[in-house]
Design a protein around this motif. Structure first.
Motif, PDB file in Angstrom:
ATOM      1  N   GLY A  64       0.862  -1.251   0.034  1.00 42.86           N
ATOM      2  CA  GLY A  64      -0.100  -0.261  -0.108  1.00 42.86           C
ATOM      3  C   GLY A  64       0.978   1.060   0.018  1.00 42.86           C
ATOM      4  O   GLY A  64       1.672   1.548   1.008  1.00 42.86           O
ATOM      5  N   PHE A  65       0.944   1.945  -1.049  1.00 43.97           N
ATOM      6  CA  PHE A  65       1.954   3.060  -1.173  1.00 43.97           C
ATOM      7  C   PHE A  65       1.596   3.949   0.019  1.00 43.97           C
ATOM      8  O   PHE A  65       0.438   4.689   0.432  1.00 43.97           O
ATOM      9  N   LYS A  66       2.761   4.465   0.627  1.00 43.59           N
ATOM     10  CA  LYS A  66       2.937   5.399   1.448  1.00 43.59           C
ATOM     11  C   LYS A  66       4.228   6.375   1.180  1.00 43.59           C
ATOM     12  O   LYS A  66       5.093   5.676   0.863  1.00 43.59           O
ATOM     13  N   PHE A  67       4.249   7.619   1.523  1.00 43.33           N
ATOM     14  CA  PHE A  67       5.212   8.270   1.409  1.00 43.33           C
ATOM     15  C   PHE A  67       5.673   9.234   2.507  1.00 43.33           C
ATOM     16  O   PHE A  67       4.676   9.533   3.396  1.00 43.33           O
ATOM     17  N   ILE A  68       6.742   9.859   2.991  1.00 39.28           N
ATOM     18  CA  ILE A  68       7.140  10.785   3.826  1.00 39.28           C
ATOM     19  C   ILE A  68       7.380  12.208   3.184  1.00 39.28           C
ATOM     20  O   ILE A  68       7.929  12.133   2.265  1.00 39.28           O
ATOM     21  N   HIS A  69       6.872  13.097   3.754  1.00 41.73           N
ATOM     22  CA  HIS A  69       7.170  14.617   3.089  1.00 41.73           C
ATOM     23  C   HIS A  69       6.631  15.705   4.270  1.00 41.73           C
ATOM     24  O   HIS A  69       6.298  15.193   5.339  1.00 41.73           O
ATOM     25  N   SER A  70       7.302  16.906   3.855  1.00 50.12           N
ATOM     26  CA  SER A  70       6.823  17.839   4.652  1.00 50.12           C
ATOM     27  C   SER A  70       5.567  18.819   4.228  1.00 50.12           C
ATOM     28  O   SER A  70       5.900  19.100   2.844  1.00 50.12           O
ATOM     29  N   THR A  71       4.664  18.867   4.699  1.00 53.68           N
ATOM     30  CA  THR A  71       3.189  19.244   4.203  1.00 53.68           C
ATOM     31  C   THR A  71       2.748  20.643   4.854  1.00 53.68           C
ATOM     32  O   THR A  71       2.958  20.715   6.239  1.00 53.68           O
ATOM     33  N   SER A  72       2.182  21.655   4.229  1.00 53.40           N
ATOM     34  CA  SER A  72       1.832  22.863   5.097  1.00 53.40           C
ATOM     35  C   SER A  72       0.209  22.447   5.255  1.00 53.40           C
ATOM     36  O   SER A  72      -0.412  23.521   5.571  1.00 53.40           O
TER      37      SER A  72
ATOM     38  N   ALA B 184      -1.607  18.314   8.719  1.00 58.13           N
ATOM     39  CA  ALA B 184      -0.399  17.503   9.547  1.00 58.13           C
ATOM     40  C   ALA B 184       0.711  18.922   9.863  1.00 58.13           C
ATOM     41  O   ALA B 184       1.391  18.498  10.846  1.00 58.13           O
ATOM     42  N   ASN B 185       0.946  19.697   8.839  1.00 57.97           N
ATOM     43  CA  ASN B 185       1.510  21.012   9.218  1.00 57.97           C
ATOM     44  C   ASN B 185       3.272  20.486   9.540  1.00 57.97           C
ATOM     45  O   ASN B 185       3.594  20.744  10.633  1.00 57.97           O
ATOM     46  N   GLY B 186       3.846  19.667   8.677  1.00 60.87           N
ATOM     47  CA  GLY B 186       5.234  19.180   8.871  1.00 60.87           C
ATOM     48  C   GLY B 186       5.724  17.889   8.235  1.00 60.87           C
ATOM     49  O   GLY B 186       4.739  17.530   7.557  1.00 60.87           O
ATOM     50  N   VAL B 187       6.381  17.233   9.004  1.00 57.66           N
ATOM     51  CA  VAL B 187       6.992  15.926   8.322  1.00 57.66           C
ATOM     52  C   VAL B 187       6.056  14.681   8.832  1.00 57.66           C
ATOM     53  O   VAL B 187       5.887  14.748  10.198  1.00 57.66           O
ATOM     54  N   THR B 188       5.514  14.101   7.943  1.00 59.38           N
ATOM     55  CA  THR B 188       4.593  13.215   8.148  1.00 59.38           C
ATOM     56  C   THR B 188       4.310  12.097   7.223  1.00 59.38           C
ATOM     57  O   THR B 188       5.005  12.174   6.154  1.00 59.38           O
ATOM     58  N   GLU B 189       3.860  10.886   7.629  1.00 59.14           N
ATOM     59  CA  GLU B 189       3.863   9.847   6.532  1.00 59.14           C
ATOM     60  C   GLU B 189       2.393   9.849   6.058  1.00 59.14           C
ATOM     61  O   GLU B 189       1.427  10.240   6.918  1.00 59.14           O
TER      62      GLU B 189
END
Length: 183
Positions: free
Chosen positions: A132-140, A143-148
């Motif tokens: 099941g595709f999952k990625f980690i990123h920093s989002t505005s 979640a407002n920050g680094v999250t999966e």
């Protein structure tokens, strides 16, 4: 003597910029995708901050990716749009942990058009289709920050491409194909 001292940093910068002239665009050396992901996950919870690569201030999406790769002395582009010519483009169904996932940008104002067709967001894949595709990123976003994040309908609507930077991901067999119609 002073000329020798000042020339050393220039050589280091030149050496790093030459890393983009390889077939895959990024030299990962003997770093494994698993090592990269372990370090990336250690940064979960750091706040979002536009234009920043500093964990004490926060990260924007490409600042996060840049910081993670630079931790291993792997030179990558600074902005998400610059990844257009880095790495090797692969099909989404073939994505593996450590590959980079690119999305359109969002936002309002002069810098972005809502869901423009140009690259404006980047993350690091954590799992393959079989898991099941999952990625980690920093989002505005919320979640407002680094999250999966799972590759859900919202992100599929913005999906642009997968970039492979780790040659090890070409050497391992792909997981069994799955039905992508629900993505």
């Amino acid at each position: 003597m002073a000329a020798t001292t000042s020339a050393a940093p220039v050589k280091k910068v030149v050496a790093k910029s030459n890393k983009f002239k390889t077939a895959t665009g990024v030299l990962t050396g003997d770093i494994s995708p698993a090592d990269l992901i372990t370090f990336a996950r250690s940064l979960k919870g750091i706040n979002y901050r536009y234009g920043s690569t500093n964990p004490l201030r926060g990260f924007d999406c490409s600042g996060f990716v840049n910081y993670v790769f630079n931790h291993f002395d792997i030179a990558v582009p600074r902005s998400s749009g610059d990844f257009l010519s880095a790495g090797k483009v692969i099909e989404l169904k073939d994505a593996k942990p450590g590959d980079l996932i690119l999305f359109t940008g969002t936002g309002t104002g002069k810098r972005h058009k809502r869901h423009s067709r140009s690259i404006g967001h980047i993350g690091i894949m954590l799992s393959s289709i079989a898991e099941g595709f999952k990625f980690i990123h920093s989002t505005s976003g919320a979640a407002n920050g680094v999250t999966e994040t799972e590759l859900n309908d919202y992100y599929m609507g913005r999906f642009m491409k997968i970039i492979r930077v780790f040659p090890q991901n070409d050497e391992t067999p792909a997981p069994p194909a799955a039905d992508l119609s629900s993505l």
